[in-house]
Design a protein around this motif. Structure first.
Motif, mmCIF file in Angstrom:
data_model
loop_
_atom_site.group_PDB
_atom_site.id
_atom_site.type_symbol
_atom_site.label_atom_id
_atom_site.label_comp_id
_atom_site.label_asym_id
_atom_site.label_seq_id
_atom_site.Cartn_x
_atom_site.Cartn_y
_atom_site.Cartn_z
ATOM 1 N N PRO A 64 0.813 -1.226 0.000
ATOM 2 C CA PRO A 64 0.000 0.000 0.000
ATOM 3 C C PRO A 64 0.841 1.268 0.000
ATOM 4 C CG PRO A 64 -0.114 -1.130 2.124
ATOM 5 C CD PRO A 64 0.558 -2.064 1.185
ATOM 6 N N PHE A 65 2.064 1.190 0.507
ATOM 7 C CA PHE A 65 2.921 2.367 0.486
ATOM 8 C C PHE A 65 3.542 2.579 -0.896
ATOM 9 C CE2 PHE A 65 2.540 1.673 4.987
ATOM 10 C CZ PHE A 65 2.553 2.953 5.514
ATOM 11 N N THR A 66 3.936 1.503 -1.553
ATOM 12 C CA THR A 66 4.490 1.635 -2.901
ATOM 13 C C THR A 66 3.420 2.109 -3.875
ATOM 14 O OG1 THR A 66 6.097 -0.112 -2.455
ATOM 15 C CG2 THR A 66 5.637 0.385 -4.757
ATOM 16 N N ALA A 67 2.273 1.444 -3.877
ATOM 17 C CA ALA A 67 1.178 1.863 -4.765
ATOM 18 C C ALA A 67 0.695 3.257 -4.404
ATOM 19 C CB ALA A 67 0.037 0.856 -4.677
ATOM 20 N N GLY A 68 0.575 3.514 -3.102
ATOM 21 C CA GLY A 68 0.108 4.824 -2.658
ATOM 22 C C GLY A 68 1.055 5.945 -3.039
ATOM 23 N N TYR A 69 2.338 5.653 -3.046
ATOM 24 C CA TYR A 69 3.348 6.649 -3.421
ATOM 25 C C TYR A 69 3.133 7.123 -4.856
ATOM 26 C CZ TYR A 69 8.031 8.359 -4.740
ATOM 27 O OH TYR A 69 9.085 9.093 -5.210
ATOM 28 N N TRP A 70 3.014 6.158 -5.781
ATOM 29 C CA TRP A 70 2.860 6.530 -7.187
ATOM 30 C C TRP A 70 1.498 7.152 -7.455
ATOM 31 C CZ3 TRP A 70 7.203 7.125 -9.315
ATOM 32 C CH2 TRP A 70 8.276 6.276 -9.030
ATOM 33 N N ALA A 71 0.477 6.668 -6.783
ATOM 34 C CA ALA A 71 -0.845 7.262 -6.957
ATOM 35 C C ALA A 71 -0.866 8.699 -6.432
ATOM 36 C CB ALA A 71 -1.895 6.417 -6.247
ATOM 37 N N PHE A 72 -0.189 8.940 -5.320
ATOM 38 C CA PHE A 72 -0.121 10.290 -4.766
ATOM 39 C C PHE A 72 0.575 11.249 -5.733
ATOM 40 C CE2 PHE A 72 2.571 13.452 -2.713
ATOM 41 C CZ PHE A 72 1.625 14.210 -2.034
ATOM 42 N N LEU A 73 1.722 10.817 -6.260
ATOM 43 C CA LEU A 73 2.453 11.682 -7.188
ATOM 44 C C LEU A 73 1.625 11.982 -8.434
ATOM 45 C CD1 LEU A 73 6.115 10.328 -7.046
ATOM 46 C CD2 LEU A 73 5.128 12.269 -5.829
ATOM 47 N N CYS A 74 0.948 10.967 -8.942
ATOM 48 C CA CYS A 74 0.129 11.166 -10.144
ATOM 49 C C CYS A 74 -1.016 12.134 -9.872
ATOM 50 C CB CYS A 74 -0.414 9.829 -10.630
ATOM 51 S SG CYS A 74 -1.454 9.954 -12.108
ATOM 52 N N THR A 75 -1.721 11.923 -8.781
ATOM 53 C CA THR A 75 -2.884 12.745 -8.461
ATOM 54 C C THR A 75 -2.505 14.183 -8.161
ATOM 55 O OG1 THR A 75 -4.011 10.788 -7.575
ATOM 56 C CG2 THR A 75 -4.869 12.945 -6.919
ATOM 57 N N ASN A 76 -1.357 14.380 -7.505
ATOM 58 C CA ASN A 76 -0.992 15.721 -7.042
ATOM 59 C C ASN A 76 0.060 16.399 -7.916
ATOM 60 O OD1 ASN A 76 -2.393 16.157 -4.257
ATOM 61 N ND2 ASN A 76 -1.672 14.032 -4.256
ATOM 62 N N ARG A 77 0.407 15.784 -9.036
ATOM 63 C CA ARG A 77 1.423 16.358 -9.911
ATOM 64 C C ARG A 77 1.119 17.808 -10.294
ATOM 65 N NH1 ARG A 77 2.951 12.700 -14.944
ATOM 66 N NH2 ARG A 77 0.707 12.387 -14.693
ATOM 67 N N ALA B 234 11.771 11.555 -9.322
ATOM 68 C CA ALA B 234 10.531 10.797 -9.111
ATOM 69 C C ALA B 234 9.504 11.110 -10.193
ATOM 70 C CB ALA B 234 9.963 11.115 -7.733
ATOM 71 N N MET B 235 9.419 12.371 -10.606
ATOM 72 C CA MET B 235 8.446 12.734 -11.624
ATOM 73 C C MET B 235 8.808 12.130 -12.986
ATOM 74 S SD MET B 235 6.036 14.251 -10.162
ATOM 75 C CE MET B 235 5.535 15.277 -8.767
ATOM 76 N N LYS B 236 10.082 12.010 -13.274
ATOM 77 C CA LYS B 236 10.491 11.356 -14.521
ATOM 78 C C LYS B 236 10.157 9.871 -14.488
ATOM 79 C CE LYS B 236 14.193 14.526 -15.860
ATOM 80 N NZ LYS B 236 15.643 14.685 -16.109
ATOM 81 N N GLN B 237 10.355 9.231 -13.344
ATOM 82 C CA GLN B 237 9.985 7.819 -13.213
ATOM 83 C C GLN B 237 8.489 7.646 -13.385
ATOM 84 O OE1 GLN B 237 12.148 7.313 -9.313
ATOM 85 N NE2 GLN B 237 12.679 5.353 -10.228
ATOM 86 N N LEU B 238 7.726 8.589 -12.844
ATOM 87 C CA LEU B 238 6.269 8.530 -12.948
ATOM 88 C C LEU B 238 5.827 8.478 -14.407
ATOM 89 C CD1 LEU B 238 3.637 8.779 -11.146
ATOM 90 C CD2 LEU B 238 3.721 11.220 -11.665
ATOM 91 N N GLU B 239 6.477 9.259 -15.240
ATOM 92 C CA GLU B 239 6.106 9.311 -16.654
ATOM 93 C C GLU B 239 6.366 7.995 -17.380
ATOM 94 O OE1 GLU B 239 8.345 12.556 -18.137
ATOM 95 O OE2 GLU B 239 7.212 14.095 -17.051
ATOM 96 N N ARG B 240 7.262 7.167 -16.844
ATOM 97 C CA ARG B 240 7.613 5.912 -17.512
ATOM 98 C C ARG B 240 6.764 4.726 -17.068
ATOM 99 N NH1 ARG B 240 13.045 8.023 -16.724
ATOM 100 N NH2 ARG B 240 13.328 6.675 -14.917
ATOM 101 N N LEU B 241 5.891 4.922 -16.097
ATOM 102 C CA LEU B 241 5.074 3.802 -15.602
ATOM 103 C C LEU B 241 3.930 3.526 -16.575
ATOM 104 C CD1 LEU B 241 4.787 4.541 -11.762
ATOM 105 C CD2 LEU B 241 6.497 3.182 -12.975
ATOM 106 N N ASP C 40 1.589 1.241 -16.066
ATOM 107 C CA ASP C 40 0.395 0.760 -15.368
ATOM 108 C C ASP C 40 -0.145 1.817 -14.401
ATOM 109 O OD1 ASP C 40 2.421 0.725 -13.505
ATOM 110 O OD2 ASP C 40 2.199 -1.389 -12.949
ATOM 111 N N LEU C 41 0.217 3.063 -14.609
ATOM 112 C CA LEU C 41 -0.126 4.109 -13.652
ATOM 113 C C LEU C 41 -1.627 4.281 -13.480
ATOM 114 C CD1 LEU C 41 0.986 6.243 -11.752
ATOM 115 C CD2 LEU C 41 1.060 7.841 -13.681
ATOM 116 N N ASP C 42 -2.378 4.262 -14.565
ATOM 117 C CA ASP C 42 -3.831 4.432 -14.451
ATOM 118 C C ASP C 42 -4.448 3.323 -13.605
ATOM 119 O OD1 ASP C 42 -3.714 6.696 -15.995
ATOM 120 O OD2 ASP C 42 -4.320 5.702 -17.855
ATOM 121 N N ALA C 43 -3.958 2.105 -13.795
ATOM 122 C CA ALA C 43 -4.480 0.981 -13.024
ATOM 123 C C ALA C 43 -4.117 1.126 -11.540
ATOM 124 C CB ALA C 43 -3.930 -0.334 -13.575
#
Length: 489
Positions: free
Chosen positions: A439-452, A464-471, A473-476
């Motif tokens: 829940p912390f790993t998934a929550g981390y990426w979901a938080f960054l995506c939602t609050n970008r 971290a923001m560059k890594q976010l762009e490469r995911l 499965d982010l929507d899932a």
């Protein structure tokens, strides 16, 4: 000589000007009706207040009443009081006749000196800059015009991983011995609960000092036996050792039992005369005259509405399982263990508060103002001035970087590196999607995506923001975390 009114967080000898000064102490039952406190916090506060009354004897008037106002109607002489530690209390005493408000005590740097420093700066008020000012201003750990060791902070050296064996090889801190006053407090709290005053958390033996004598004994033991190990392992979290080498003195400072400058000078002597490692000494000093003072000063320097800051738009209320400290409802090992520590002791050290509790709340989008109240009432060392800055500014980033450069958010990888929690946990810190997703790993990426869109661009977040762009499965992941909501993980 005027009678000095001491609040329950002004109990040390440094709050008096004369050993024979007349004192007023008031125990207000309404304080415990207004909020739901941890049972052990209520016990510690009442025990400390009553122990101080017993120490002072005939020198003090000790009144028990429903409210402060009711008690003050029985006192007909003029009073003076040191600057209270909350806005509500300060407004109350300033509205009273026959009461003089004195400057604040119990902190290293004065309110006036902080204001002079802050007024002369541009942009954000960073703790690191204030800490350097305070070191120079008070002459602490200085060598000529510069810091001893050539550096102001040794924080980067204090990130050792968990020790092998799951426990530090340091002597246990001395624990208080309960007495008749503690027995009386426990009986009164039992009665108050029957009368409808509600507490949370488990009752337990008093683990924290209730007198200046007990606090000084713990400080001496820490400086002699635990300080050397404190620095390297201050960021470690162990399920097998909640205390590690921490001083366990935060409640003593915040009840006013221990003068912080006494602890700072003691640590400095340990370095200069006894060879204590500078990395640990500097870190301990930074926590006291850096972070603690900084939290106090920004509480007063910034506007009263700071507590309600919510720039990330967090709208969820704290769930019942969190409010009630129901650790048994949680499967995630780290969160279950830390929440159980709050339930059972009313205390965990500063890293679990930030990396587990605050981090999880930030990822879930819980209201920062409710978290301020929660940290205030559920911890034995919790006070509004301390939790406002640490929650609004550092933990929840609710003021968008007014005091910190980035959100204090992390995924399961950091928790795995700095703790023993991930071994045997049902969740995998490397997994962000699926039944095994941490829940912390998934929550981390979901938080960054939602609050970008809301998080200001800065160098510390760029990677971290560059890594976010490469995911891919982010929507899932975001959809998964929305479904999880505030349910216990």
């Amino acid at each position: 000589m005027w009678r000095r009114w001491l609040f329950a967080d002004q109990l040390g000898p440094h709050f008096l000007d004369d050993r024979k000064q007349p004192v007023l102490l008031i125990e207000s039952k309404a304080v415990f009706r207004r909020r739901v406190y941890h049972r052990q916090k209520a016990h510690l506060v009442l025990s400390a207040l009553r122990h101080r009354a017993a120490e002072l004897g005939d020198q003090a008037i000790y009144l028990r009443a429903e409210t402060y106002g009711q008690a003050l109607r029985k006192v007909h002489e003029p009073l003076e009081v040191c600057h209270p530690t909350s806005r509500r209390a300060l407004e109350f005493v300033r509205g009273l006749d026959r009461v003089i408000v004195l400057p604040a005590r119990g902190f290293v740097t004065s309110l006036a000196d902080f204001a002079d420093w802050a007024d002369g700066r541009r942009g954000a008020l960073r703790m690191e800059a204030f800490y350097r000012f305070a070191r120079e201003h008070h002459g602490v750990l200085m060598q000529g015009d510069g810091p001893v060791g050539g550096r102001w902070s040794f924080d980067t050296e204090n990130r050792e991983p968990p020790p092998k064996g799951g426990r530090l090889d340091v002597p246990a801190a001395p624990m208080p011995t309960e007495d008749d006053i503690d027995a009386e407090v426990r009986a009164d709290l039992d009665r108050w609960e029957r009368e409808g005053i509600r507490f949370v958390g488990r009752d337990g033996p008093r683990r924290f000092p209730a007198t200046a004598k007990e606090a000084r004994a713990r400080l001496r033991h820490f400086l002699r036996h635990r300080l050397a190990a404190y620095g390297p392992y201050e960021d470690v979290m162990l399920s097998t050792d909640p205390w590690l080498a921490h001083s366990m003195l935060s409640s003593s400072f915040n009840l006013g039992l221990l003068d912080p400058i006494e602890a700072v000078r003691g640590a400095e002597r340990a370095y200069r005369k006894e060879g204590a490692p500078l990395t640990g000494v500097e870190s301990f000093v930074r926590q006291i005259m850096g972070w603690r003072d900084y939290s106090w000063h920004t509480y007063w320097y910034f506007q009263p509405g700071r507590r309600d800051s919510n720039e990330l738009g967090a709208r969820r209320s704290l769930p019942d399982w969190w409010q009630d400290l129901d650790a048994d409802a949680v499967d995630a090992h780290c969160l279950a263990d830390v929440l159980a520590g709050v339930r059972d002791r009313g205390w965990v050290h500063h890293v679990p508060r930030l990396a587990v509790l605050g981090n999880y709340a930030l990822q879930r989008g819980w209201r920062p103002s409710e978290l301020v109240e929660w940290f205030h009432t559920r911890f034995v060392d919790g006070h509004e001035w301390a939790t406002t800055g640490n929650v609004i500014g550092m933990s929840q980033y609710a003021d968008l970087g007014r005091t910190t450069t980035r959100p204090y958010v992390c995924g399961g990888a950091y928790l795995h590196r700095m703790s023993d929690y991930c071994g045997g946990c049902r969740y995998d810190p490397r997994t962000r999607l699926g039944d095994d997703a941490c829940p912390f790993t998934a929550g981390y990426w979901a938080f960054l995506c939602t609050n970008r869109p809301r998080i200001p661009a800065n160098g510390r977040m760029a990677r971290a923001m560059k890594q976010l762009e490469r995911l891919d499965d982010l929507d899932a992941v975001v959809a998964q975390e929305k479904l999880r909501g505030s349910d216990p993980p």
